[in-house]
Design a protein around this motif. Structure first.
Motif, PDB file in Angstrom:
ATOM      1  N   SER A 173       4.606  -8.054  18.315  1.00  0.00           N
ATOM      2  CA  SER A 173       3.651  -9.167  18.386  1.00  0.00           C
ATOM      3  C   SER A 173       3.755 -10.061  17.158  1.00  0.00           C
ATOM      4  O   SER A 173       4.318  -9.677  16.124  1.00  0.00           O
ATOM      5  N   SER A 174       3.159 -11.246  17.268  1.00  0.00           N
ATOM      6  CA  SER A 174       3.123 -12.177  16.131  1.00  0.00           C
ATOM      7  C   SER A 174       2.396 -11.551  14.946  1.00  0.00           C
ATOM      8  O   SER A 174       2.797 -11.736  13.795  1.00  0.00           O
ATOM      9  N   LYS A 175       1.358 -10.786  15.228  1.00  0.00           N
ATOM     10  CA  LYS A 175       0.602 -10.160  14.146  1.00  0.00           C
ATOM     11  C   LYS A 175       1.443  -9.110  13.415  1.00  0.00           C
ATOM     12  O   LYS A 175       1.415  -9.016  12.186  1.00  0.00           O
ATOM     13  N   GLU A 176       2.221  -8.317  14.169  1.00  0.00           N
ATOM     14  CA  GLU A 176       3.091  -7.319  13.535  1.00  0.00           C
ATOM     15  C   GLU A 176       4.217  -7.998  12.765  1.00  0.00           C
ATOM     16  O   GLU A 176       4.600  -7.560  11.681  1.00  0.00           O
ATOM     17  N   LYS A 177       4.746  -9.096  13.305  1.00  0.00           N
ATOM     18  CA  LYS A 177       5.758  -9.869  12.581  1.00  0.00           C
ATOM     19  C   LYS A 177       5.175 -10.354  11.246  1.00  0.00           C
ATOM     20  O   LYS A 177       5.833 -10.282  10.205  1.00  0.00           O
ATOM     21  N   ALA A 178       3.937 -10.849  11.299  1.00  0.00           N
ATOM     22  CA  ALA A 178       3.271 -11.333  10.082  1.00  0.00           C
ATOM     23  C   ALA A 178       3.111 -10.204   9.076  1.00  0.00           C
ATOM     24  O   ALA A 178       3.355 -10.386   7.875  1.00  0.00           O
ATOM     25  N   ARG A 179       2.714  -9.027   9.550  1.00  0.00           N
ATOM     26  CA  ARG A 179       2.572  -7.872   8.653  1.00  0.00           C
ATOM     27  C   ARG A 179       3.903  -7.551   7.969  1.00  0.00           C
ATOM     28  O   ARG A 179       3.944  -7.261   6.779  1.00  0.00           O
ATOM     29  N   GLN A 180       4.977  -7.564   8.743  1.00  0.00           N
ATOM     30  CA  GLN A 180       6.279  -7.242   8.182  1.00  0.00           C
ATOM     31  C   GLN A 180       6.737  -8.295   7.171  1.00  0.00           C
ATOM     32  O   GLN A 180       7.263  -7.957   6.110  1.00  0.00           O
ATOM     33  N   ILE A 181       6.523  -9.555   7.481  1.00  0.00           N
ATOM     34  CA  ILE A 181       6.929 -10.636   6.573  1.00  0.00           C
ATOM     35  C   ILE A 181       6.100 -10.616   5.291  1.00  0.00           C
ATOM     36  O   ILE A 181       6.604 -10.891   4.207  1.00  0.00           O
ATOM     37  N   LEU A 182       4.829 -10.251   5.412  1.00  0.00           N
ATOM     38  CA  LEU A 182       3.955 -10.159   4.232  1.00  0.00           C
ATOM     39  C   LEU A 182       4.105  -8.831   3.500  1.00  0.00           C
ATOM     40  O   LEU A 182       3.541  -8.639   2.430  1.00  0.00           O
ATOM     41  N   GLY A 183       4.858  -7.883   4.094  1.00  0.00           N
ATOM     42  CA  GLY A 183       5.096  -6.595   3.443  1.00  0.00           C
ATOM     43  C   GLY A 183       3.945  -5.618   3.549  1.00  0.00           C
ATOM     44  O   GLY A 183       3.804  -4.726   2.721  1.00  0.00           O
ATOM     45  N   ILE A 184       3.104  -5.770   4.576  1.00  0.00           N
ATOM     46  CA  ILE A 184       1.939  -4.885   4.716  1.00  0.00           C
ATOM     47  C   ILE A 184       2.004  -4.064   6.005  1.00  0.00           C
ATOM     48  O   ILE A 184       0.998  -3.561   6.474  1.00  0.00           O
TER      49      ILE A 184
END
Length: 196
Positions: A173-184
């Motif tokens: 998902s977009s939210k999981e992509k965001a977590r990965q890009i932010l390193g969280i």
């Protein structure tokens, strides 16, 4: 595949470490002392008293040189570790982009991709930069500015490739992509993506 941690160490031990060492006057001074000591050493197997003194001087100079080098490497590593730790702890707010902001940017990125495919039939056609679609293409640059330090430390080419892989993945998902890009994310970047 190499251990990602080893790759980080190798990347940081090259140009970034050399840049830090160039800033240190005591390192430059010690480097000159070492060079002078080595020039005075003639390397014959049988040493005279004078040659033995020269060898001792080389040894002590080299020890000081290695100490300064190691200390600088440690400081750079510590600084990188602190930066990466901030990424893992979102309350430290390293970036102005929150998880929700990054997730929204990723949704816009996906929408722009779909719009380009609909309008042009391909992602290979690059719209004019001053066009509406060309302006929307800058969304990648905004996402890239908010990446975690662990990805940033890979260097521009590797980090761009990694971010593109994450953004173009259809399995998360977009939210999981965001977590990965932010390193969280539990799939810490870039360890997870580099091992795929």
């Amino acid at each position: 595949m190499k251990n990602p941690t080893e790759e980080f160490v190798m990347l940081r031990m090259a140009e970034p470490l050399e840049d830090e060492l160039r800033k240190r006057k005591d390192f430059k001074k010690q480097q000159t002392k070492l060079r002078d000591a080595l020039l005075n050493w003639n390397g014959k197997p049988e040493m005279t008293k004078k040659q033995l003194e020269a060898f001792d001087h080389i040894e002590s100079t080299l020890s000081e040189y290695v100490y300064i080098y190691g200390e600088t490497a440690y400081r750079l590593g510590y600084s990188d570790g602190m930066s990466i730790d901030m990424d893992k702890n979102p309350s430290n707010k390293r970036t102005v982009l929150s998880l929700e902001d990054m997730s929204n940017l990723i949704s816009i990125y996906v929408a722009v991709k779909e719009l380009k495919i609909t309008l042009f039939g391909s992602l290979d056609i690059l719209p004019a930069k001053n066009s509406i679609i060309g302006s929307l293409d800058h969304i990648f640059d905004i996402i890239n500015n908010g990446i975690c330090s662990k990805i940033k430390l890979l260097g521009e080419d590797r980090s761009t490739e990694l971010i593109t892989n994450i953004l173009d993945s259809n399995s998360i998902s977009s939210k999981e992509k965001a977590r990965q890009i932010l390193g969280i994310s539990k799939y810490s970047c870039p360890d997870y993506w580099l091992s795929r």
